[in-house]
Design a protein around this motif. Structure first.
Motif, PDB file in Angstrom:
ATOM      1  N   LEU A  59      51.762  64.160  31.631  1.00 50.67           N
ATOM      2  CA  LEU A  59      52.514  63.515  30.561  1.00 50.67           C
ATOM      3  C   LEU A  59      54.005  63.622  30.847  1.00 50.67           C
ATOM      4  CD1 LEU A  59      53.066  62.419  27.641  1.00 50.67           C
ATOM      5  CD2 LEU A  59      52.802  64.791  26.843  1.00 50.67           C
ATOM      6  N   PHE A  60      54.717  62.490  30.779  1.00 50.89           N
ATOM      7  CA  PHE A  60      56.173  62.496  30.770  1.00 50.89           C
ATOM      8  C   PHE A  60      56.593  62.386  29.317  1.00 50.89           C
ATOM      9  CE2 PHE A  60      60.297  60.275  30.724  1.00 50.89           C
ATOM     10  CZ  PHE A  60      61.036  61.183  31.476  1.00 50.89           C
ATOM     11  N   LEU A  61      57.316  63.394  28.846  1.00 45.80           N
ATOM     12  CA  LEU A  61      57.644  63.500  27.428  1.00 45.80           C
ATOM     13  C   LEU A  61      59.117  63.188  27.203  1.00 45.80           C
ATOM     14  CD1 LEU A  61      56.599  64.367  24.597  1.00 45.80           C
ATOM     15  CD2 LEU A  61      57.458  66.651  25.127  1.00 45.80           C
ATOM     16  N   HIS A  62      59.366  62.116  26.475  1.00 45.83           N
ATOM     17  CA  HIS A  62      60.715  61.733  26.055  1.00 45.83           C
ATOM     18  C   HIS A  62      60.806  62.022  24.563  1.00 45.83           C
ATOM     19  CE1 HIS A  62      64.070  59.116  24.908  1.00 45.83           C
ATOM     20  NE2 HIS A  62      64.438  59.143  26.183  1.00 45.83           N
ATOM     21  N   VAL A  63      61.748  62.868  24.166  1.00 46.00           N
ATOM     22  CA  VAL A  63      61.781  63.363  22.789  1.00 46.00           C
ATOM     23  C   VAL A  63      61.849  62.207  21.797  1.00 46.00           C
ATOM     24  CG1 VAL A  63      63.058  64.769  21.141  1.00 46.00           C
ATOM     25  CG2 VAL A  63      62.817  65.542  23.495  1.00 46.00           C
ATOM     26  N   GLN A  64      62.823  61.298  21.992  1.00 48.65           N
ATOM     27  CA  GLN A  64      62.937  60.178  21.061  1.00 48.65           C
ATOM     28  C   GLN A  64      61.726  59.255  21.129  1.00 48.65           C
ATOM     29  OE1 GLN A  64      65.338  61.399  22.977  1.00 48.65           O
ATOM     30  NE2 GLN A  64      67.394  61.006  22.190  1.00 48.65           N
ATOM     31  N   GLY A  65      61.089  59.205  22.283  1.00 44.24           N
ATOM     32  CA  GLY A  65      59.935  58.338  22.451  1.00 44.24           C
ATOM     33  C   GLY A  65      58.693  58.804  21.724  1.00 44.24           C
ATOM     34  N   THR A  66      58.723  60.027  21.174  1.00 38.09           N
ATOM     35  CA  THR A  66      57.571  60.530  20.420  1.00 38.09           C
ATOM     36  C   THR A  66      57.716  60.293  18.926  1.00 38.09           C
ATOM     37  OG1 THR A  66      58.542  62.733  20.202  1.00 38.09           O
ATOM     38  CG2 THR A  66      57.133  62.332  22.120  1.00 38.09           C
ATOM     39  N   GLU A  67      58.834  59.673  18.524  1.00 37.54           N
ATOM     40  CA  GLU A  67      59.039  59.275  17.127  1.00 37.54           C
ATOM     41  C   GLU A  67      58.879  60.448  16.168  1.00 37.54           C
ATOM     42  OE1 GLU A  67      56.468  55.929  16.380  1.00 37.54           O
ATOM     43  OE2 GLU A  67      57.013  54.983  18.274  1.00 37.54           O
ATOM     44  N   GLY A  68      59.391  61.614  16.572  1.00 37.34           N
ATOM     45  CA  GLY A  68      59.355  62.790  15.700  1.00 37.34           C
ATOM     46  C   GLY A  68      58.010  63.485  15.612  1.00 37.34           C
ATOM     47  N   ARG A  69      57.100  63.143  16.505  1.00 41.76           N
ATOM     48  CA  ARG A  69      55.739  63.715  16.439  1.00 41.76           C
ATOM     49  C   ARG A  69      55.403  64.513  17.701  1.00 41.76           C
ATOM     50  NH1 ARG A  69      52.318  58.453  15.051  1.00 41.76           N
ATOM     51  NH2 ARG A  69      54.122  57.354  15.926  1.00 41.76           N
ATOM     52  N   ILE A  70      56.359  65.289  18.183  1.00 44.75           N
ATOM     53  CA  ILE A  70      56.164  65.994  19.446  1.00 44.75           C
ATOM     54  C   ILE A  70      54.964  66.927  19.376  1.00 44.75           C
ATOM     55  CG2 ILE A  70      57.166  67.629  21.084  1.00 44.75           C
ATOM     56  CD1 ILE A  70      59.907  66.549  20.298  1.00 44.75           C
ATOM     57  N   GLY A  71      54.887  67.736  18.331  1.00 43.53           N
ATOM     58  CA  GLY A  71      53.780  68.680  18.214  1.00 43.53           C
ATOM     59  C   GLY A  71      52.434  67.989  18.202  1.00 43.53           C
ATOM     60  N   THR A  72      52.330  66.900  17.453  1.00 44.26           N
ATOM     61  CA  THR A  72      51.079  66.142  17.383  1.00 44.26           C
ATOM     62  C   THR A  72      50.722  65.547  18.738  1.00 44.26           C
ATOM     63  OG1 THR A  72      51.517  65.600  15.066  1.00 44.26           O
ATOM     64  CG2 THR A  72      49.933  64.212  16.243  1.00 44.26           C
ATOM     65  N   VAL A  73      51.723  65.016  19.424  1.00 43.24           N
ATOM     66  CA  VAL A  73      51.493  64.428  20.749  1.00 43.24           C
ATOM     67  C   VAL A  73      51.002  65.493  21.720  1.00 43.24           C
ATOM     68  CG1 VAL A  73      52.647  63.382  22.737  1.00 43.24           C
ATOM     69  CG2 VAL A  73      53.090  62.503  20.434  1.00 43.24           C
ATOM     70  N   LEU A  74      51.636  66.653  21.721  1.00 44.57           N
ATOM     71  CA  LEU A  74      51.233  67.727  22.630  1.00 44.57           C
ATOM     72  C   LEU A  74      49.827  68.224  22.321  1.00 44.57           C
ATOM     73  CD1 LEU A  74      54.576  69.718  22.751  1.00 44.57           C
ATOM     74  CD2 LEU A  74      53.567  68.418  24.638  1.00 44.57           C
ATOM     75  N   ASP A  75      49.501  68.336  21.039  1.00 45.54           N
ATOM     76  CA  ASP A  75      48.141  68.766  20.665  1.00 45.54           C
ATOM     77  C   ASP A  75      47.100  67.766  21.161  1.00 45.54           C
ATOM     78  OD1 ASP A  75      49.137  71.005  19.402  1.00 45.54           O
ATOM     79  OD2 ASP A  75      49.005  70.157  17.379  1.00 45.54           O
ATOM     80  N   ALA A  76      47.388  66.482  20.986  1.00 51.52           N
ATOM     81  CA  ALA A  76      46.442  65.447  21.432  1.00 51.52           C
ATOM     82  C   ALA A  76      46.313  65.451  22.948  1.00 51.52           C
ATOM     83  CB  ALA A  76      46.905  64.081  20.938  1.00 51.52           C
ATOM     84  N   ALA A  77      47.426  65.651  23.630  1.00 48.32           N
ATOM     85  CA  ALA A  77      47.391  65.680  25.093  1.00 48.32           C
ATOM     86  C   ALA A  77      46.534  66.836  25.586  1.00 48.32           C
ATOM     87  CB  ALA A  77      48.812  65.796  25.643  1.00 48.32           C
ATOM     88  N   ARG A  78      46.753  68.013  25.039  1.00 47.44           N
ATOM     89  CA  ARG A  78      45.983  69.188  25.475  1.00 47.44           C
ATOM     90  C   ARG A  78      44.496  69.001  25.182  1.00 47.44           C
ATOM     91  NH1 ARG A  78      48.278  72.534  22.510  1.00 47.44           N
ATOM     92  NH2 ARG A  78      46.711  72.584  20.865  1.00 47.44           N
ATOM     93  N   ALA A  79      44.182  68.489  23.990  1.00 46.24           N
ATOM     94  CA  ALA A  79      42.780  68.300  23.608  1.00 46.24           C
ATOM     95  C   ALA A  79      42.079  67.306  24.528  1.00 46.24           C
ATOM     96  CB  ALA A  79      42.695  67.826  22.156  1.00 46.24           C
ATOM     97  N   ALA A  80      42.829  66.347  25.065  1.00 46.82           N
ATOM     98  CA  ALA A  80      42.229  65.319  25.925  1.00 46.82           C
ATOM     99  C   ALA A  80      42.144  65.742  27.384  1.00 46.82           C
ATOM    100  CB  ALA A  80      43.031  64.024  25.802  1.00 46.82           C
ATOM    101  N   GLY A  81      42.732  66.892  27.725  1.00 45.75           N
ATOM    102  CA  GLY A  81      42.630  67.375  29.098  1.00 45.75           C
ATOM    103  C   GLY A  81      43.887  67.253  29.936  1.00 45.75           C
ATOM    104  N   VAL A  82      45.000  66.841  29.309  1.00 41.83           N
ATOM    105  CA  VAL A  82      46.277  66.836  30.039  1.00 41.83           C
ATOM    106  C   VAL A  82      46.626  68.270  30.406  1.00 41.83           C
ATOM    107  CG1 VAL A  82      48.760  66.397  29.822  1.00 41.83           C
ATOM    108  CG2 VAL A  82      47.112  64.707  28.985  1.00 41.83           C
ATOM    109  N   ARG A  83      47.123  68.464  31.637  1.00 44.20           N
ATOM    110  CA  ARG A  83      47.417  69.813  32.118  1.00 44.20           C
ATOM    111  C   ARG A  83      48.907  70.094  32.255  1.00 44.20           C
ATOM    112  NH1 ARG A  83      43.689  67.810  35.660  1.00 44.20           N
ATOM    113  NH2 ARG A  83      45.229  67.761  37.365  1.00 44.20           N
ATOM    114  N   HIS A  84      49.706  69.078  32.512  1.00 41.54           N
ATOM    115  CA  HIS A  84      51.108  69.298  32.881  1.00 41.54           C
ATOM    116  C   HIS A  84      51.989  68.293  32.158  1.00 41.54           C
ATOM    117  CE1 HIS A  84      54.331  69.173  36.342  1.00 41.54           C
ATOM    118  NE2 HIS A  84      54.743  69.923  35.325  1.00 41.54           N
ATOM    119  N   VAL A  85      53.074  68.767  31.547  1.00 38.75           N
ATOM    120  CA  VAL A  85      54.036  67.898  30.891  1.00 38.75           C
ATOM    121  C   VAL A  85      55.393  68.070  31.552  1.00 38.75           C
ATOM    122  CG1 VAL A  85      54.426  69.646  29.087  1.00 38.75           C
ATOM    123  CG2 VAL A  85      55.150  67.287  28.703  1.00 38.75           C
ATOM    124  N   VAL A  86      56.002  66.952  31.890  1.00 37.83           N
ATOM    125  CA  VAL A  86      57.383  66.927  32.390  1.00 37.83           C
ATOM    126  C   VAL A  86      58.231  66.369  31.261  1.00 37.83           C
ATOM    127  CG1 VAL A  86      58.988  65.938  34.066  1.00 37.83           C
ATOM    128  CG2 VAL A  86      56.699  66.665  34.786  1.00 37.83           C
TER     129      VAL A  86
END
Length: 286
Positions: A59-86
């Motif tokens: 996952l490439f994480l752009h703070v503004q690109g998550t529309e204020g939902r960073i925690g939710t995005v990270l939780d969904a990524a981890r649950a789906a099997g994402v291993r690494h975030v840049v």
């Protein structure tokens, strides 16, 4: 599969283009997929898509690109099997109080919170901490299209602005290569340049003689980055005033990671001539 948030921003668009050119499967996040104007074959989807992270490992994480939902995005990524975030962060992070960083600065607060959420997510992480973006100069585009004078605050504010594609090139390597987990890469351009010097460089790229006219801070606050919250603008103007007569941090990180030097602001201006011409048009949507 690599998911790229902020995919129609300056860095995200460059990163998507690089990954697509390298034949890597990429899923680009956009609020308006049908108007995103990304390379053919790139899967484009809104942030709220139920299958956003299906089959993804990065996952490439752009703070503004998550529309204020960073925690939710990270939780969904981890649950789906994402291993690494840049994560695209800011150079203001890592300049602790002892080094003079203003930990109440809204940019500091936003990125420090985001970095902590990433650290707490359980995912492997890499932080990219660029300084001033060369693309900030696009704020002067409308004035340059209309004439040869740019009015703005703090003409002598000096920085080492970085080309958005150099940031994207480092992000590409951090996503694809080993050895970046747990790293916080500080990224800058290769040379110091003032606001007035940036405008002059744009003029040379256009074959014109452009002049930067400094305006008082009060006037600058009302016109500088009109789409940005005013508390951010006030903090930026304060930072700019403190940058006059200083020597900015200049790193070799871009070259160390990508194998080629970071591009100068003059090179950036040459790459963006069209943005400053009177016939400029854009069909991009975020």
């Amino acid at each position: 599969m690599i998911v790229v948030t902020g995919a129609t921003g300056n860095v995200g668009r460059a990163l998507v283009g690089r990954l697509a050119a390298a034949g890597r499967p990429v899923r680009a996040v956009s609020r308006n997929p049908e108007r995103a104007a990304l390379p053919p074959g790139v899967e484009v989807t809104p942030l709220e898509s139920a299958g956003l992270f299906e089959g993804a490992s990065k996952l490439f994480l752009h703070v503004q690109g998550t529309e204020g939902r960073i925690g939710t995005v990270l939780d969904a990524a981890r649950a789906a099997g994402v291993r690494h975030v840049v994560m695209l962060s800011s150079s203001i992070i890592g300049e602790g109080a002892d080094e003079g960083a203003d930990e109440t600065h809204p940019i500091y607060v936003m990125h420090a919170r985001a970095e902590q959420l990433v650290r707490d997510s359980g995912l492997e992480w890499t932080f990219l901490r660029p300084g001033s973006f060369s693309t900030n100069a696009l704020q002067w585009a409308a004035q340059i299209r209309e004439g040869d004078t740019v009015r703005g605050p703090v003409a002598g504010a000096v920085s080492a602005p970085i080309h958005e594609d150099d940031i994207a090139a480092v992000a590409e390597r951090a996503l694809l290569d080993d050895g970046h987990v747990g790293a916080a890469h500080r990224l800058t351009g290769p040379e110091a340049v003032t606001h007035a010097g940036q405008v002059a460089a744009i003029g040379r790229a256009l074959g014109r003689d452009l002049t930067y006219v400094e305006v008082p801070a009060e006037e600058g606050e009302s016109t500088f980055f009109p789409d940005v919250p005013r508390d951010f603008v006030r903090a930026l103007l304060k930072s700019f005033a403190e940058m006059v007569g200083t020597e900015p941090e200049i790193t070799s990180t871009v070259e160390e990671i990508t194998g080629r030097p970071a591009r100068t602001f003059a090179a950036w201006a040459g790459d963006h001539r069209a943005d400053f011409r009177t016939d400029f048009r854009t069909d991009f949507a975020s």
